[in-house]
Enzyme design. Structure first.
Site, PDB file in Angstrom:
ATOM      1  N   GLY A  52      22.698 -22.492  16.913  1.00 42.66           N
ATOM      2  CA  GLY A  52      23.435 -21.239  16.727  1.00 42.66           C
ATOM      3  C   GLY A  52      24.256 -21.311  15.441  1.00 42.66           C
ATOM      4  O   GLY A  52      24.494 -22.393  14.906  1.00 42.66           O
ATOM      5  N   TYR A  65       9.805 -27.539  25.518  1.00 38.76           N
ATOM      6  CA  TYR A  65      10.250 -26.158  25.732  1.00 38.76           C
ATOM      7  C   TYR A  65       9.537 -25.544  26.935  1.00 38.76           C
ATOM      8  O   TYR A  65      10.174 -24.960  27.812  1.00 38.76           O
ATOM      9  CB  TYR A  65       9.986 -25.345  24.472  1.00 38.76           C
ATOM     10  CG  TYR A  65      10.695 -24.007  24.469  1.00 38.76           C
ATOM     11  CD1 TYR A  65      12.086 -23.937  24.432  1.00 38.76           C
ATOM     12  CD2 TYR A  65       9.980 -22.823  24.527  1.00 38.76           C
ATOM     13  CE1 TYR A  65      12.739 -22.715  24.440  1.00 38.76           C
ATOM     14  CE2 TYR A  65      10.632 -21.596  24.532  1.00 38.76           C
ATOM     15  CZ  TYR A  65      12.002 -21.552  24.489  1.00 38.76           C
ATOM     16  OH  TYR A  65      12.652 -20.340  24.506  1.00 38.76           O
ATOM     17  N   ARG A 119       9.813 -19.837  12.094  1.00 35.88           N
ATOM     18  CA  ARG A 119       9.004 -18.837  12.804  1.00 35.88           C
ATOM     19  C   ARG A 119       8.282 -17.938  11.818  1.00 35.88           C
ATOM     20  O   ARG A 119       8.714 -17.740  10.689  1.00 35.88           O
ATOM     21  CB  ARG A 119       9.888 -18.003  13.709  1.00 35.88           C
ATOM     22  CG  ARG A 119      10.486 -18.887  14.733  1.00 35.88           C
ATOM     23  CD  ARG A 119      10.959 -18.147  15.900  1.00 35.88           C
ATOM     24  NE  ARG A 119      10.874 -19.064  17.002  1.00 35.88           N
ATOM     25  CZ  ARG A 119      10.579 -18.704  18.224  1.00 35.88           C
ATOM     26  NH1 ARG A 119      10.317 -17.470  18.507  1.00 35.88           N
ATOM     27  NH2 ARG A 119      10.539 -19.607  19.170  1.00 35.88           N
TER      28      ARG A 119
END
Ligand code: UDP
Length: 308
Positions: free
Chosen positions: A36, A145, A186
């Site tokens: 974050g 994940y 990404r």
């Protein structure tokens, strides 16, 4: 309502905080800032309805007062994180989910798990409905994940059955939009950065693999609708509009005036899913939700954000 968000300084967490604060809720947001970024919530400095806690949710913690809602979004979740944050991924989805379910039980809050399309793995059914059990490689490069989210879902359902915690699970498919981390690897953020710099766009494999991109505002709206609905089983949230990676590259270039970038091709990772597209009939039926922001509009907004 008093709401707790884990992962509040992340891409999705920060947009969710904006939406809930806009509705008049009080938000306490935690983040350990591993992936974050405080810049994502800097605009909330001085907002009396918002409190930030720098807290790792994998470590048990005490917090004052009761909560009405807990949204569990914390988890590193990008391509880069599959290498850099493997253990953290497993811990936030296991121990972190556990701790937040305990908090939900203690405070009487309703709990929502932000799960992922990764629970379906390299899906053999297409598009993926919620009752598909998935095709996951438990020792693969994405297993931390995939299995992390599968454990988190299992843990959520166990607290529901054994401890009467009121829970919701959403499975999110490929979100995109402003505040995505430029280093997270990404596809949309990589292509936009490459195209804005007039560098070649790097496509892994032949570019015929597909994803379905959902703009962030649509996704967080779906999460809130799921939280406030009576439906307590997993529900897919994403765009049913499937697009190839090569097509995404072309669309991004077309949206940038004078973009001269060509495509270059590099080998694809062995566990990269070939196709991914949600079946969202359930979300349409029970939440009356479907994505509204067209891809060209969403991509254009994102390009403007990263251009400046
Ligand atoms: N991809 C690509 N170039 C990039 C980044 C990703 O061609 O610079 C491909 C990647 O191989 C995958 C797809 O785009 O097939 C989506 O990758 P991303 O990491 O965005 O998300 P995920 O695979 O988790 O859906």
């Amino acid at each position: 309502m008093r709401v707790f968000i884990s992962g509040v300084a992340g891409f999705l967490g920060s947009h969710l905080a904006d939406l809930l604060l806009g509705k008049g809720d009080e938000v306490v947001g935690a983040d350990n800032l591993v992936t974050g970024n405080k810049q994502n919530i800097q605009h909330l400095d001085g907002n009396k309805a918002f409190r930030f806690l720098q807290q790792d949710v994998t470590i048990p913690f005490e917090i004052d007062g009761k909560f009405d809602r807990i949204y569990h979004l914390a988890s590193p979740c990008s391509t880069a994180a599959y290498t850099k944050h493997q253990i953290a991924m497993l811990k936030t989805n296991s121990q972190g989910t556990w701790n937040l379910l305990e908090l939900a039980e203690r405070t009487g809050a309703r709990f929502l798990l932000a799960s992922s399309s990764e629970v379906y793995g390299d899906a053999l059914i297409h598009p993926q409905p919620e009752d598909y059990w998935g095709n996951v490689n438990s020792v693969g490069l994405r297993s931390m994940y995939d299995e992390g989210k599968r454990f988190a879902e299992s843990c959520t359902m166990a607290y529901r059955r054994a401890r009467n915690v009121d829970t919701r699970i959403v499975r999110l498919f490929s979100a995109y939009g402003p505040r995505m981390d430029v280093l997270d690897g990404r596809v949309v953020i990589n292509f936009i950065q490459e195209a804005l710099a007039n560098r070649p766009l790097t496509v892994y494999g032949d570019g015929r693999q597909t994803r379905s991109l959902c703009y962030v505002s649509d996704l967080v709206e779906g999460m809130v609708l799921a939280m406030e609905s009576d439906y307590d089983q997993p529900i897919n949230l994403g765009s049913p509009e499937e697009v190839s990676i090569r097509q995404i590259a072309v669309e991004i270039c077309d949206l940038i005036p004078k973009c001269l970038s060509k495509l270059v091709f590099q080998p694809m990772s062995p566990d990269d899913p070939r196709h991914r597209c949600p079946d969202i009939r359930l979300a349409r039926q029970v939440l009356h939700w479907f994505p509204k922001v067209p891809r060209t509009v969403g991509l254009q907004r994102m390009i403007e954000y990263y251009r400046t």
